[in-house]
Design a protein around this motif. Structure first.
Motif, PDB file in Angstrom:
ATOM      1  N   PHE A 202       0.817  -1.262   0.046  1.00  0.00           N
ATOM      2  CA  PHE A 202      -0.057   0.238   0.082  1.00  0.00           C
ATOM      3  C   PHE A 202       0.857   1.322   0.126  1.00  0.00           C
ATOM      4  CE2 PHE A 202      -2.932  -2.991   1.922  1.00  0.00           C
ATOM      5  CZ  PHE A 202      -4.024  -3.280   1.062  1.00  0.00           C
ATOM      6  N   ILE A 203       2.021   1.257   0.984  1.00  0.00           N
ATOM      7  CA  ILE A 203       2.938   2.232   0.815  1.00  0.00           C
ATOM      8  C   ILE A 203       3.694   2.703  -0.476  1.00  0.00           C
ATOM      9  CG2 ILE A 203       4.970   3.246   1.960  1.00  0.00           C
ATOM     10  CD1 ILE A 203       4.214   1.496   4.220  1.00  0.00           C
ATOM     11  N   ILE A 204       3.887   1.563  -1.222  1.00  0.00           N
ATOM     12  CA  ILE A 204       4.402   1.440  -2.770  1.00  0.00           C
ATOM     13  C   ILE A 204       3.482   2.325  -3.616  1.00  0.00           C
ATOM     14  CG2 ILE A 204       5.059   0.312  -4.740  1.00  0.00           C
ATOM     15  CD1 ILE A 204       6.365  -1.866  -2.567  1.00  0.00           C
ATOM     16  N   MET A 205       2.211   1.577  -3.606  1.00  0.00           N
ATOM     17  CA  MET A 205       1.307   2.507  -4.446  1.00  0.00           C
ATOM     18  C   MET A 205       1.067   3.825  -4.323  1.00  0.00           C
ATOM     19  SD  MET A 205      -1.764  -0.682  -5.026  1.00  0.00           S
ATOM     20  CE  MET A 205      -1.718  -1.163  -3.408  1.00  0.00           C
ATOM     21  N   LEU A 206       1.104   4.253  -2.916  1.00  0.00           N
ATOM     22  CA  LEU A 206       0.862   5.636  -2.547  1.00  0.00           C
ATOM     23  C   LEU A 206       2.037   6.564  -2.925  1.00  0.00           C
ATOM     24  CD1 LEU A 206      -0.923   7.849  -0.897  1.00  0.00           C
ATOM     25  CD2 LEU A 206       0.295   7.174   0.860  1.00  0.00           C
ATOM     26  N   ILE A 207       3.156   5.857  -2.740  1.00  0.00           N
ATOM     27  CA  ILE A 207       4.452   6.665  -2.975  1.00  0.00           C
ATOM     28  C   ILE A 207       4.403   6.927  -4.627  1.00  0.00           C
ATOM     29  CG2 ILE A 207       6.995   6.399  -3.277  1.00  0.00           C
ATOM     30  CD1 ILE A 207       6.884   5.350  -0.348  1.00  0.00           C
ATOM     31  N   LEU A 208       4.164   6.154  -5.279  1.00  0.00           N
ATOM     32  CA  LEU A 208       4.057   6.019  -6.696  1.00  0.00           C
ATOM     33  C   LEU A 208       3.145   7.103  -7.479  1.00  0.00           C
ATOM     34  CD1 LEU A 208       4.733   2.400  -8.023  1.00  0.00           C
ATOM     35  CD2 LEU A 208       6.311   4.213  -7.982  1.00  0.00           C
ATOM     36  N   ASN A 209       1.774   6.936  -6.801  1.00  0.00           N
ATOM     37  CA  ASN A 209       0.695   7.796  -7.057  1.00  0.00           C
ATOM     38  C   ASN A 209       1.370   9.367  -6.791  1.00  0.00           C
ATOM     39  OD1 ASN A 209      -1.723   5.453  -5.795  1.00  0.00           O
ATOM     40  ND2 ASN A 209      -0.855   5.695  -7.808  1.00  0.00           N
ATOM     41  N   VAL A 210       1.859   9.765  -5.544  1.00  0.00           N
ATOM     42  CA  VAL A 210       2.126  11.113  -4.973  1.00  0.00           C
ATOM     43  C   VAL A 210       3.259  11.421  -6.189  1.00  0.00           C
ATOM     44  CG1 VAL A 210       3.466  12.264  -3.428  1.00  0.00           C
ATOM     45  CG2 VAL A 210       1.427  10.918  -2.814  1.00  0.00           C
ATOM     46  N   ARG A 211       4.285  10.516  -6.261  1.00  0.00           N
ATOM     47  CA  ARG A 211       5.510  11.050  -7.485  1.00  0.00           C
ATOM     48  C   ARG A 211       4.740  11.462  -8.733  1.00  0.00           C
ATOM     49  NH1 ARG A 211      10.077   7.061  -9.074  1.00  0.00           N
ATOM     50  NH2 ARG A 211       8.464   6.293 -10.264  1.00  0.00           N
ATOM     51  N   ASN A 212       3.908  10.719  -9.116  1.00  0.00           N
ATOM     52  CA  ASN A 212       3.471  10.897 -10.527  1.00  0.00           C
ATOM     53  C   ASN A 212       2.566  12.035 -10.307  1.00  0.00           C
ATOM     54  OD1 ASN A 212       3.143   9.324 -13.521  1.00  0.00           O
ATOM     55  ND2 ASN A 212       1.110  10.279 -12.999  1.00  0.00           N
ATOM     56  N   HIS A 213       1.711  12.356  -9.591  1.00  0.00           N
ATOM     57  CA  HIS A 213       1.027  13.585  -9.345  1.00  0.00           C
ATOM     58  C   HIS A 213       1.779  14.738  -9.450  1.00  0.00           C
ATOM     59  CE1 HIS A 213      -1.576  16.559  -7.598  1.00  0.00           C
ATOM     60  NE2 HIS A 213      -2.711  16.045  -8.434  1.00  0.00           N
ATOM     61  N   LYS A 214       2.835  14.784  -8.387  1.00  0.00           N
ATOM     62  CA  LYS A 214       3.821  15.626  -8.226  1.00  0.00           C
ATOM     63  C   LYS A 214       4.198  16.307  -9.529  1.00  0.00           C
ATOM     64  CE  LYS A 214       7.597  17.283  -5.594  1.00  0.00           C
ATOM     65  NZ  LYS A 214       8.750  16.974  -4.606  1.00  0.00           N
ATOM     66  N   GLU A 215       4.721  15.245 -10.409  1.00  0.00           N
ATOM     67  CA  GLU A 215       5.393  15.615 -11.896  1.00  0.00           C
ATOM     68  C   GLU A 215       4.543  16.010 -12.594  1.00  0.00           C
ATOM     69  OE1 GLU A 215       8.393  13.464 -15.022  1.00  0.00           O
ATOM     70  OE2 GLU A 215       7.615  12.596 -13.428  1.00  0.00           O
ATOM     71  N   PHE A 216       3.241  15.358 -12.979  1.00  0.00           N
ATOM     72  CA  PHE A 216       2.413  15.639 -14.106  1.00  0.00           C
ATOM     73  C   PHE A 216       0.903  16.400 -13.698  1.00  0.00           C
ATOM     74  CE2 PHE A 216       4.924  12.030 -15.274  1.00  0.00           C
ATOM     75  CZ  PHE A 216       5.251  12.223 -16.390  1.00  0.00           C
ATOM     76  N   LYS A 217       0.874  16.537 -12.582  1.00  0.00           N
ATOM     77  CA  LYS A 217      -0.483  17.161 -11.802  1.00  0.00           C
ATOM     78  C   LYS A 217      -1.741  16.637 -12.568  1.00  0.00           C
ATOM     79  CE  LYS A 217       2.314  20.126  -9.826  1.00  0.00           C
ATOM     80  NZ  LYS A 217       2.304  19.888  -8.320  1.00  0.00           N
ATOM     81  N   ASP A 218      -1.695  15.255 -12.604  1.00  0.00           N
ATOM     82  CA  ASP A 218      -2.700  14.708 -13.464  1.00  0.00           C
ATOM     83  C   ASP A 218      -3.904  14.214 -12.367  1.00  0.00           C
ATOM     84  OD1 ASP A 218      -0.840  12.737 -12.401  1.00  0.00           O
ATOM     85  OD2 ASP A 218      -2.321  11.224 -13.067  1.00  0.00           O
ATOM     86  N   VAL A 219      -5.191  14.428 -12.899  1.00  0.00           N
ATOM     87  CA  VAL A 219      -6.401  14.007 -12.041  1.00  0.00           C
ATOM     88  C   VAL A 219      -6.460  12.756 -11.620  1.00  0.00           C
ATOM     89  CG1 VAL A 219      -9.068  13.973 -12.184  1.00  0.00           C
ATOM     90  CG2 VAL A 219      -7.677  15.752 -13.335  1.00  0.00           C
ATOM     91  N   LEU A 220      -6.039  11.498 -12.408  1.00  0.00           N
ATOM     92  CA  LEU A 220      -6.109  10.023 -11.981  1.00  0.00           C
ATOM     93  C   LEU A 220      -5.396   9.933 -10.871  1.00  0.00           C
ATOM     94  CD1 LEU A 220      -6.846   7.287 -12.336  1.00  0.00           C
ATOM     95  CD2 LEU A 220      -5.155   6.972 -14.016  1.00  0.00           C
ATOM     96  N   ASN A 221      -4.104  10.290 -10.728  1.00  0.00           N
ATOM     97  CA  ASN A 221      -3.228   9.893  -9.540  1.00  0.00           C
ATOM     98  C   ASN A 221      -3.613  10.994  -8.284  1.00  0.00           C
ATOM     99  OD1 ASN A 221      -0.732   8.195 -10.000  1.00  0.00           O
ATOM    100  ND2 ASN A 221      -1.190   9.075 -11.729  1.00  0.00           N
ATOM    101  N   ARG A 222      -4.139  11.985  -8.717  1.00  0.00           N
ATOM    102  CA  ARG A 222      -4.908  12.698  -7.427  1.00  0.00           C
ATOM    103  C   ARG A 222      -5.971  12.042  -7.010  1.00  0.00           C
ATOM    104  NH1 ARG A 222      -6.431  17.245  -9.670  1.00  0.00           N
ATOM    105  NH2 ARG A 222      -8.743  17.101  -9.541  1.00  0.00           N
ATOM    106  N   TYR A 223      -6.972  11.384  -7.669  1.00  0.00           N
ATOM    107  CA  TYR A 223      -8.117  10.779  -7.167  1.00  0.00           C
ATOM    108  C   TYR A 223      -7.533   9.263  -6.334  1.00  0.00           C
ATOM    109  CZ  TYR A 223     -11.599  13.439  -9.307  1.00  0.00           C
ATOM    110  OH  TYR A 223     -12.341  14.197  -9.897  1.00  0.00           O
TER     111      TYR A 223
END
Length: 289
Positions: A202-223
Motif C-alpha cells: 500500500f505504501i508503494i502504491m501511494l508513493i508512486l501515485n504521489v510522485r506521478n501527481h507531483k510531476e504531471f498534476k494529473d487528475v487520475l493520480n490525485r484521485y
C-alpha cells in the motif's frame, strides 16, 4: 499464456496450503472451549443438509457478505468496461478477488466459525484453512492493484519491474504462509503476519501515485491518492473501535452486537463506493514513455 500461469499458480498455492496445513495444532489463546466461544457472541442453530449447524454472528455475516458481493460487483464493472486499458482490468480483477476473499473470510471469522474451529473439539482452534485461503486471495488481490499502478503511474520500464515485483511478492507470500501452515507458526498464519508482509504494498502504491501527481498534476493520480488516504481512514476507524472496546460495551451493556469488524466492513463498503465514483471514468493507462 502468462495470465493462465498466474491463475493456475494461485490455485496450486491454495491447494498446497490446504493439503499440508497443520494449523489444527494451534489453539485459540487463552484456551477456549466451544461453550465459552459461543457464550461471547450471538448465534443461531439451523438444520442444514440434515445436520444441526451453528451460525455465529448473523448480522456480522450479512455485512461481510454484502461487502464481498459489492466489491465483486464493482470489480466486474471495471473488467466489463476495460476495453484495452490494463489498469482497469487489473483493478477489476483485484477487486473481484478481494470481494471473494471477503466472502471466504466471513465464512470462517463469522458464519461457520464455530463449525470450522470449535465443533466437536475440546478447545477451539486459532485459525482454519478457510482463513488461510482468505489471506492468500487478499494478497493476490492487492498485488493486482500493485500491477495496475504500473499502468497509471509509471513509464513502461518501471511498469515492467513493478509487475515483476507483484508476481514475486505473491509467490513469496504463498511460501511464507505455506511454511507457517506446515510447521505450524502462529504469527505466519495470523492476520498480523499477513499485514506485516503485505502492508508495504500500500505504501508503494501511494508513493508512486504521489510522485506521478507531483510531476504531471494529473487528475487520475490525485484521485488514487484520495483512495489510499480513504483506505488509511478506514483502518484508523477500525483501530479506534477496537482499542476503544466499543463493541464489547455495546454487547455487554445494551445487548447490541456491533464490533470492530462490523465497523470495518461498513467503512470498506463506503470506501469501495468512493473509489468507484472517483475512478469509474478516470481510470485508464498512462501514455507517457
Amino acid at each position: 499464456m502468462r495470465r493462465w500461469l498466474i491463475f493456475f499458480g494461485m490455485i496450486a498455492a491454495i491447494l498446497l496450503v490446504c493439503i499440508f496445513s497443520k494449523t489444527n495444532q494451534l489453539l485459540l489463546q487463552p484456551l477456549t472451549t466451544p461453550e465459552m466461544f459461543l457464550s461471547s457472541m450471538p448465534y443461531i442453530s439451523l438444520l442444514l443438509f440434515k445436520h444441526d449447524t451453528v451460525l455465529i454472528q448473523p448480522s456480522s455475516t450479512i455485512l461481510v457478505y454484502s461487502l464481498g458481493l459489492f466489491m465483486t460487483f464493482i470489480g466486474s464493472l471495471f473488467v466489463i468496461t476495460k476495453k484495452h486499458q490494463k489498469s482497469r482490468e487489473y483493478w477489476g480483477v483485484g477487486l473481484i478477488l478481494w470481494g471473494i476473499s471477503a466472502i471466504v473470510a466471513g465464512s470462517s471469522y463469522q458464519a461457520f466459525g464455530y463449525e470450522l474451529k470449535c465443533n466437536q473439539r475440546e478447545f477451539c482452534q486459532f485459525t482454519s484453512n478457510v482463513e488461510l485461503v482468505y489471506m492468500l486471495l487478499t494478497a493476490y488481490a492487492i498485488n493486482y492493484l500493485v500491477a495496475a499502478t504500473g499502468y497509471t503511474s509509471l513509464a513502461p520500464t518501471g511498469r515492467k519491474r513493478l509487475i515483476q515485483f507483484a508476481i514475486i511478492d505473491s509467490i513469496l507470500y504463498s511460501i511464507f504462509l505455506l511454511i507457517g501452515a506446515i510447521i505450524p507458526i502462529r504469527f505466519l498464519v495470523s492476520y498480523e503476519g499477513f499485514m506485516a508482509f503485505i502492508g508495504v504494498n500500500f505504501i508503494i502504491m501511494l508513493i508512486l501515485n504521489v510522485r506521478n501527481h507531483k510531476e504531471f498534476k494529473d487528475v487520475l493520480n490525485r484521485y488514487l491518492i484520495m483512495v489510499w488516504i480513504g483506505f488509511l481512514v478506514v483502518n484508523i476507524g477500525y483501530f479506534i473501535f477496537l482499542f476503544g472496546e466499543y463493541g464489547t460495551w455495546l454487547y455487554t451493556s445494551n445487548g447490541i452486537w456491533f464490533n470492530e469488524n462490523d465497523a470495518l466492513h461498513i467503512l470498506l463498503i463506503l470506501w469501495t463506493l468512493m473509489l468507484f465514483l472517483l475512478l469509474r471514468t478516470q481510470l485508464m493507462d498512462t501514455a507517457k514513455e
